[in-house]
Design an enzyme around this catalytic site. Structure first.
Site, PDB file in Angstrom:
ATOM      1  N   LYS A 290     -47.123 102.168  -9.918  1.00 54.79           N
ATOM      2  CA  LYS A 290     -48.419 102.057  -9.232  1.00 54.79           C
ATOM      3  C   LYS A 290     -49.465 101.274 -10.025  1.00 54.79           C
ATOM      4  CE  LYS A 290     -47.587 104.414  -5.423  1.00 54.79           C
ATOM      5  NZ  LYS A 290     -47.661 103.787  -4.082  1.00 54.79           N
TER       6      LYS A 290
ATOM      7  N   GLU B  77     -56.547 106.278  -1.785  1.00 54.18           N
ATOM      8  CA  GLU B  77     -55.867 107.440  -1.245  1.00 54.18           C
ATOM      9  C   GLU B  77     -54.662 107.711  -2.125  1.00 54.18           C
ATOM     10  OE1 GLU B  77     -52.896 104.762  -0.757  1.00 54.18           O
ATOM     11  OE2 GLU B  77     -54.961 104.351  -0.146  1.00 54.18           O
TER      12      GLU B  77
ATOM     13  N   SER C 141     -38.802 104.243  -9.859  1.00 50.70           N
ATOM     14  CA  SER C 141     -40.215 103.906  -9.655  1.00 50.70           C
ATOM     15  C   SER C 141     -41.198 104.807 -10.384  1.00 50.70           C
ATOM     16  CB  SER C 141     -40.544 103.919  -8.161  1.00 50.70           C
ATOM     17  OG  SER C 141     -40.222 105.178  -7.596  1.00 50.70           O
TER      18      SER C 141
END
Length: 387
Positions: free
Chosen positions: A86, A108, A374
């Site tokens: 991210k 969000e 991830s």
């Protein structure tokens, strides 16, 4: 020629008129700075010296052995600063927002990883930060709520709807409509109206670009298969896109949840229908009246009733295959990687690992599977203990 902001028929800008100036401003700024030498130099510096890139590729020998068959490699995005992919997008968007003169950031988050990455980038760059998070997710991802608060971010629990990621996005969108002059909305995945799907994909493509450079160390030019979990789909698109013109078979793994009934899964591409939601045309979970249906996944980051428009395009064109993995299968893979390799994966990533356990025995040992790991899974330890 591809229509601007579309992937085939998917994508677009389905937003209130009040947001159109902000989207145009964002698109123009992105096109300006993405080619700006100073911007690229600063972002590259942050990727290398702050985020810790490049993340390595690791041959999971023990995991390969228990799976049987093809060799399994992991792209270790769990080693990226903050523990997931991210941060790649958040550093890019936060730096872009600062260059645009925006002083306030909203975001969000579902699993909390995007929220933590946004909070981290804002702390670094001196930006005010507010993160919307479904109340249900604040409970199951309490550790990440603490991390965001430690970084100086205000976490706003959302109590409407299913109190998960979908509802957090709704509230963030409402905020942005009324504060566009001073605020930038860092969308966490390849979703939302144009230019977000393209912009997020490009910031995340560092994953696949690195992999292309690293694979020759293992005697591989192009892997036979690339597997990644898909909720909104940013980690998958980040590793898929640089390989899209190669022979690699791309497999996205959605959340099969508890089963096939409405409200029990988050398989938008497998069980959804085309529609418009959150500013884009794509595939969504819908009822017979076209209303968005509730989604479920044990992995909070996959608990979303839609998917990015470029993934919808890959499905329609056959460039990628999309499958699903149940909660139970994901937990099994989560524990297996921890116990066999000493790596605790995010539950989101565990969906990709679980599918690899199914796929590997069916293909020769001479072939290679590259999984985008991830994120790391310390955030999920309580969830898996309960379940």
């Amino acid at each position: 020629m591809r229509k601007r902001g579309y992937f085939g028929i998917f994508g677009g800008q389905f937003v209130p008129e009040l947001l159109m100036p902000a989207l145009l401003e964002l698109e123009q700024a992105y096109e300006k700075y993405i080619n700006d030498v100073q911007f690229k130099r600063e972002l590259s510096y942050l990727f290398k010296n702050y985020a810790g890139r490049p993340t390595p590729i690791y041959y999971a020998k023990n995991f390969t052995r228990i799976a049987g068959g093809a060799r399994i490699l992991l792209k270790r995005e769990d080693l990226n600063h903050t523990g997931s992919h991210k941060l790649n997008n958040c550093l890019g968007q936060a730096l872009l927002a600062k260059n645009m003169g925006k002083k306030r950031i909203i975001a969000e988050t579902g699993a909390g990883q995007h929220g933590v990455a946004t909070a981290t980038a804002c702390a670094l760059l001196g930006l005010e930060c507010h993160v919307y998070m479904g109340k249900e997710d604040t409970i199951r991802q309490e550790l990440n709520v603490f991390r965001m608060k430690m970084l100086g971010t205000e976490v706003i629990p959302v109590e409407s709807g299913t109190q998960t990621l979908k509802d957090a996005i709704n509230e963030a969108m409402r905020d942005w409509v009324t504060t566009v002059k001073t605020t930038h909305y860092i969308i966490g995945s390849v979703v939302g109206p144009h230019p977000f799907p393209i912009m997020v994909r490009n910031f995340q493509s560092i994953i696949g670009q690195e992999a292309l450079q690293q694979l020759p160390e293992y005697g591989i030019d192009i892997p036979d298969y690339i597997i990644a979990c898909v909720g909104g789909g940013s980690n998958a698109m980040g590793i898929f896109h640089p390989f899209v013109d190669t022979k690699a078979r791309l497999i996205g793994v959605e959340a099969g949840g508890r089963g096939a009934n409405v409200g029990d899964h988050s398989s938008s591409l497998g069980r959804g229908e085309q529609g418009v939601f959150h500013g884009k045309r794509s595939y969504f979970l819908q009822n017979e009246y076209g209303q968005i249906s509730p989604a479920h996944s044990i992995a909070a980051g996959l608990d979303y009733p839609g998917v990015g428009p470029e993934h919808a395009y890959y499905k329609e064109t056959g460039r990628a295959q999309y499958v699903s993995i149940t909660d139970e299968e994901a937990i099994y893979a989560y524990k297996k990687l921890a116990r066999e390799e000493g790596i605790i994966p995010a539950l989101e990533s565990a969906h990709a690992l679980a599918y690899a356990l199914k796929l590997a025995p069916t293909i020769p040992e001479s072939q290679t599977i590259l999984i985008n790991l991830s994120g790391r899974g310390d955030k999920d330890i309580i969830t898996t203990k309960i379940n």
